[in-house]
Each structure stands twice: as structure tokens, then as C-alpha cells.
Design a protein around this motif. Sequence first.
Motif, PDB file in Angstrom:
ATOM      1  N   MET A   1       0.846  -1.200   0.000  1.00  0.00           N
ATOM      2  CA  MET A   1       0.000   0.000   0.000  1.00  0.00           C
ATOM      3  C   MET A   1       0.883   1.252   0.000  1.00  0.00           C
ATOM      4  SD  MET A   1      -3.102  -1.241   0.545  1.00  0.00           S
ATOM      5  CE  MET A   1      -3.315  -2.988   0.353  1.00  0.00           C
ATOM      6  N   HIS A   2       0.537   2.175  -0.820  1.00  0.00           N
ATOM      7  CA  HIS A   2       1.372   3.379  -0.828  1.00  0.00           C
ATOM      8  C   HIS A   2       0.815   4.390   0.135  1.00  0.00           C
ATOM      9  CE1 HIS A   2      -1.526   5.779  -3.128  1.00  0.00           C
ATOM     10  NE2 HIS A   2      -1.886   4.614  -3.588  1.00  0.00           N
ATOM     11  N   LYS A   3       1.668   5.271   0.548  1.00  0.00           N
ATOM     12  CA  LYS A   3       1.218   6.305   1.474  1.00  0.00           C
ATOM     13  C   LYS A   3       0.658   7.482   0.707  1.00  0.00           C
ATOM     14  CE  LYS A   3       3.399   7.886   4.864  1.00  0.00           C
ATOM     15  NZ  LYS A   3       4.599   8.502   5.416  1.00  0.00           N
ATOM     16  N   HIS A   4      -0.302   8.103   1.335  1.00  0.00           N
ATOM     17  CA  HIS A   4      -0.927   9.252   0.704  1.00  0.00           C
ATOM     18  C   HIS A   4      -0.005  10.451   0.824  1.00  0.00           C
ATOM     19  CE1 HIS A   4      -4.477  11.405  -0.656  1.00  0.00           C
ATOM     20  NE2 HIS A   4      -4.928  10.198  -0.935  1.00  0.00           N
ATOM     21  N   ALA A   5       0.316  11.058  -0.277  1.00  0.00           N
ATOM     22  CA  ALA A   5       1.204  12.213  -0.215  1.00  0.00           C
ATOM     23  C   ALA A   5       0.446  13.403   0.342  1.00  0.00           C
ATOM     24  CB  ALA A   5       1.714  12.539  -1.609  1.00  0.00           C
ATOM     25  N   SER A   6       1.128  14.220   1.113  1.00  0.00           N
ATOM     26  CA  SER A   6       0.460  15.423   1.605  1.00  0.00           C
ATOM     27  C   SER A   6       0.599  16.503   0.555  1.00  0.00           C
ATOM     28  CB  SER A   6       1.086  15.880   2.909  1.00  0.00           C
ATOM     29  OG  SER A   6       2.267  16.590   2.618  1.00  0.00           O
ATOM     30  N   VAL A 237      -3.670   8.208 -10.791  1.00  0.00           N
ATOM     31  CA  VAL A 237      -4.352   7.307  -9.870  1.00  0.00           C
ATOM     32  C   VAL A 237      -4.739   8.127  -8.652  1.00  0.00           C
ATOM     33  CG1 VAL A 237      -4.218   5.165  -8.574  1.00  0.00           C
ATOM     34  CG2 VAL A 237      -2.867   5.438 -10.657  1.00  0.00           C
ATOM     35  N   VAL A 238      -6.013   8.114  -8.334  1.00  0.00           N
ATOM     36  CA  VAL A 238      -6.446   8.931  -7.200  1.00  0.00           C
ATOM     37  C   VAL A 238      -7.272   8.071  -6.243  1.00  0.00           C
ATOM     38  CG1 VAL A 238      -8.336   9.835  -8.602  1.00  0.00           C
ATOM     39  CG2 VAL A 238      -7.687  11.022  -6.526  1.00  0.00           C
ATOM     40  N   CYS A 249       0.413   3.425  -8.986  1.00  0.00           N
ATOM     41  CA  CYS A 249       1.178   3.250 -10.228  1.00  0.00           C
ATOM     42  C   CYS A 249       2.037   1.994 -10.188  1.00  0.00           C
ATOM     43  CB  CYS A 249       2.062   4.466 -10.459  1.00  0.00           C
ATOM     44  SG  CYS A 249       1.130   5.953 -10.851  1.00  0.00           S
ATOM     45  N   THR A 250       2.322   1.502  -9.011  1.00  0.00           N
ATOM     46  CA  THR A 250       3.206   0.340  -8.910  1.00  0.00           C
ATOM     47  C   THR A 250       2.506  -0.879  -8.313  1.00  0.00           C
ATOM     48  OG1 THR A 250       3.961   1.206  -6.786  1.00  0.00           O
ATOM     49  CG2 THR A 250       5.332   1.677  -8.706  1.00  0.00           C
ATOM     50  N   GLU A 251       1.199  -0.756  -8.093  1.00  0.00           N
ATOM     51  CA  GLU A 251       0.496  -1.885  -7.484  1.00  0.00           C
ATOM     52  C   GLU A 251      -0.810  -2.181  -8.203  1.00  0.00           C
ATOM     53  OE1 GLU A 251       1.048  -1.499  -2.748  1.00  0.00           O
ATOM     54  OE2 GLU A 251       0.849   0.358  -3.899  1.00  0.00           O
ATOM     55  N   GLY A 252      -1.101  -3.445  -8.338  1.00  0.00           N
ATOM     56  CA  GLY A 252      -2.405  -3.872  -8.834  1.00  0.00           C
ATOM     57  C   GLY A 252      -2.560  -3.768 -10.337  1.00  0.00           C
ATOM     58  N   SER A 253      -3.811  -3.597 -10.757  1.00  0.00           N
ATOM     59  CA  SER A 253      -4.141  -3.663 -12.175  1.00  0.00           C
ATOM     60  C   SER A 253      -3.526  -2.533 -12.993  1.00  0.00           C
ATOM     61  CB  SER A 253      -5.660  -3.632 -12.336  1.00  0.00           C
ATOM     62  OG  SER A 253      -6.172  -2.429 -11.818  1.00  0.00           O
ATOM     63  N   ILE A 254      -3.151  -1.438 -12.317  1.00  0.00           N
ATOM     64  CA  ILE A 254      -2.541  -0.318 -13.059  1.00  0.00           C
ATOM     65  C   ILE A 254      -1.239  -0.785 -13.707  1.00  0.00           C
ATOM     66  CG2 ILE A 254      -1.804   2.095 -12.850  1.00  0.00           C
ATOM     67  CD1 ILE A 254      -4.346   2.149 -11.419  1.00  0.00           C
ATOM     68  N   THR A 271       0.979   9.030 -12.211  1.00  0.00           N
ATOM     69  CA  THR A 271       1.102   9.852 -11.004  1.00  0.00           C
ATOM     70  C   THR A 271       0.125   9.364  -9.949  1.00  0.00           C
ATOM     71  OG1 THR A 271       1.377  11.715 -12.515  1.00  0.00           O
ATOM     72  CG2 THR A 271       1.134  12.238 -10.187  1.00  0.00           C
ATOM     73  N   ASP A 272       0.604   9.200  -8.746  1.00  0.00           N
ATOM     74  CA  ASP A 272      -0.300   8.937  -7.620  1.00  0.00           C
ATOM     75  C   ASP A 272      -0.545  10.257  -6.921  1.00  0.00           C
ATOM     76  OD1 ASP A 272      -0.233   6.084  -7.878  1.00  0.00           O
ATOM     77  OD2 ASP A 272       1.786   6.148  -7.038  1.00  0.00           O
ATOM     78  N   ASN A 273      -1.749  10.510  -6.506  1.00  0.00           N
ATOM     79  CA  ASN A 273      -2.041  11.676  -5.686  1.00  0.00           C
ATOM     80  C   ASN A 273      -1.671  13.001  -6.343  1.00  0.00           C
ATOM     81  OD1 ASN A 273      -2.928  10.026  -3.492  1.00  0.00           O
ATOM     82  ND2 ASN A 273      -0.776   9.491  -3.263  1.00  0.00           N
ATOM     83  N   ASP A 274      -2.196  13.223  -7.474  1.00  0.00           N
ATOM     84  CA  ASP A 274      -2.076  14.507  -8.144  1.00  0.00           C
ATOM     85  C   ASP A 274      -2.582  15.615  -7.227  1.00  0.00           C
ATOM     86  OD1 ASP A 274      -2.085  15.777 -11.111  1.00  0.00           O
ATOM     87  OD2 ASP A 274      -3.759  16.561  -9.933  1.00  0.00           O
ATOM     88  N   GLN A 275      -1.828  16.706  -7.149  1.00  0.00           N
ATOM     89  CA  GLN A 275      -2.181  17.762  -6.187  1.00  0.00           C
ATOM     90  C   GLN A 275      -3.546  18.377  -6.434  1.00  0.00           C
ATOM     91  OE1 GLN A 275       1.140  20.517  -6.086  1.00  0.00           O
ATOM     92  NE2 GLN A 275       1.425  20.013  -3.928  1.00  0.00           N
ATOM     93  N   ILE A 276      -3.829  18.682  -7.681  1.00  0.00           N
ATOM     94  CA  ILE A 276      -5.111  19.300  -7.999  1.00  0.00           C
ATOM     95  C   ILE A 276      -6.261  18.399  -7.548  1.00  0.00           C
ATOM     96  CG2 ILE A 276      -6.641  20.078  -9.849  1.00  0.00           C
ATOM     97  CD1 ILE A 276      -4.319  21.815  -9.869  1.00  0.00           C
TER      98      ILE A 276
END
Length: 307
Positions: A1-6, A237-238, A249-254, A271-276
Amino acid sequence: MHKHASCTNSNESRGHSFMSALNTSASFVMTIAWFVVALFCPGPLRAQLGTTPNIKHIVVGRCYNYITLVNPSLRHDCEDIWRHFEKAVFRQSFCNVTVEDYHKMFFAMPQTWPCDRSLFWSKTRTLMHSYAAVAPEFWTLEDTLVGYMFNDLIWCGQEEDSGFDFSSCPEWSACSDHPVYSLWRQASQNFAEMACGNITVLLNGSIANAFNKKSMFGSVELDSLSPQRVDHVNIKVVANLEGPFIESCTEGSIVDLIQILQSRGFRWTCTDNDQILMILQCIKNPEQSSCQTCVNSLIHRKSPTFN
Ligand SMILES: *[C@@H]1O[C@H](CO)[C@@H](O)[C@H](O)[C@H]1NC(C)=O
Ligand SMILES: *[C@@H]1O[C@H](CO)[C@@H](O)[C@H](O)[C@H]1NC(C)=O
Ligand SMILES: *[C@@H]1O[C@H](CO)[C@@H](O)[C@H](O)[C@H]1NC(C)=O
């Protein structure tokens, strides 16, 4: 599981894609969403709604709205489009309307659109609506004439009678070729075939199978994208702010999606957790702990301009 970027510590590495996120993408599937829901909800013989009341007025009205106000450069004949639509739906057995049956209708409403703006999405409908609102220049299926006209509508013919069935329409699964599905399938295919330059794909990191091969994106659009026309496939990926964080981006079906893209010769980014997208989620849900850093840093950055 990836961490959510702040917000202040995003893992967005390509500087300008933050801005291009504003300029591209987002809602290609209000419509698709409901039928993806319909496709994947295990609803055993649930009674379906019938054809949307006043469908002719809605469809023809939306068409005039589009060619008059939204995109006045189009010179389409809305009444003619409607006639082709009716013929496609009425002529066939009510549960057997193929994409070919709609070809004349699509032929009557050709449309091209600019490069670098196409947005594809799957299972991110709500967020896409917010995205569409802040970045109106991106193109989703709903921004095309056909998507605009038929968004959120239901229709089916009747078995013997010529006309719509306003009392009930069959399940997707009950039909060999569902009249609504076939139209969206062709519309989605056209949309993907036209895509050029940089395209954006928005996927949901909070579900397993974010890239679902049975979704409209996985089954129709992906196969209709041309590596010659498309420069980059930019995947975003959001995940929900509160998680779960299931795919990235590095896990699962993606990862499967990326492999497919690569094997077909597409260039891609992910990109995981795009800022916008994260800020848009925070606006709806500011109490989330992951939003606090975000809010503070935004206030901080903005304060000088108010002096
Ligand atoms: C469905 O349409 C196809 C082609 O138009 C036709 O061959 C077939 O018999 C139809 N099936 C039903 C159940 O109407
Ligand atoms: C992801 O999918 C779940 C389940 O369909 C949905 O509740 C959630 O809002 C979606 N998240 C995003 C960010 O679209
Ligand atoms: C397309 O995307 C790539 C990768 O994100 C980027 O380097 C390039 O500048 C983008 N081009 C346009 C026209 O946005």
C-alpha cells in the motif's frame, strides 16, 4: 500500500504536469459511469426504469443547445440526427440494437476535437465532475455532441410496437445488444479513436481492479487509442483521502495497464495523488487529516497577497 502524499510533499515529479492537470482532462464518463454501475452492479433482474420521459424534447433540445451555444461552429441537423436515432432504436428488436444500427446517426453528426485534452476515466465519476468544473477546457465524452445529447438518458424500443417503451427497459445483461450500451460503445470508440497528443486517464486507487478490462475504458477505449496519434498517456491514480489505498502506479491492475501501453508502443506517465485532484477532494472534505497540511500551506502561501 502506498502512502498518501500530503499537499506540501507531493510525489508529483514532473513540474508542469501539475499545471497541465488543470489544462487537460476530466469527465468523460458521467454517462459511462451510470452504465459501468449498471454493468457491474450484480442486480439480479431488478426492474429497470423505462425510457426517460420526454426523451425527444430532451435530446433534440440538447442538440440545439449544443450547436447554438456550446459549439456554434457545428452545422448539424438536429432533427435529422433524431430521425436516425429513432430508426436505429425502433427498427430492431428492442433488445438487439447493434453499434451498426447507430452508424447512420453517427454519420450525421461528425465532430473533431483538439489534441491534448481528452480525458478518460473509470470509477472516478464524482471527482471527475469537480475536475471538469475547475478545468473546463478538457474534453470528456460528455463534451462531445453525442455525449452531451444522451448523457444520463435511458431508452429502449418495444417488441412489437414501433416506439419507445416508457414503462421498463431491459437489463444490460438481458440483451445481446442493449440499445443504450451500443450507442455508448460506439461513442466511446469514436472518442478514443480521435484522441491525440497527450491524454489523461483517471483511475480510482481505492478499489481493486482500478483498471478493469471489462470497463468501457478497458474494453473499448484502450483498444481504440492509436500510438501514432497519442504522444503520452498520462495516468492519474487517485485514492479517497481516507483510503483505502489499494492500487497505485506500482500496485495492482494499473501495472497491467502500463504493460499493455508499453507493449503497444505508447509513451506513458503515471502519477499517484495529483495535487489538484487532492485539493478538490479536500474542498469537499476539509476535516480530513490529510487536508490539514494542505489547508495550512495554502493559507501560508496566500497570505502575502492579501496584505
Ligand atoms: C438481432 O439482430 C441480428 C442482426 O440484425 C439478427 O440476425 C438477429 O436475428 C436478431 N436477433 C433477435 C433476437 O432479434
Ligand atoms: C472510488 O470508488 C469508490 C467505490 O466505487 C467510490 O466510493 C469512491 O468515491 C471512488 N473514489 C474516487 C477518488 O473517485
Ligand atoms: C505531454 O506529456 C509529457 C509527459 O507528461 C510532457 O513531457 C509533455 O510536455 C506533454 N506535452 C504537452 C503538449 O502537454
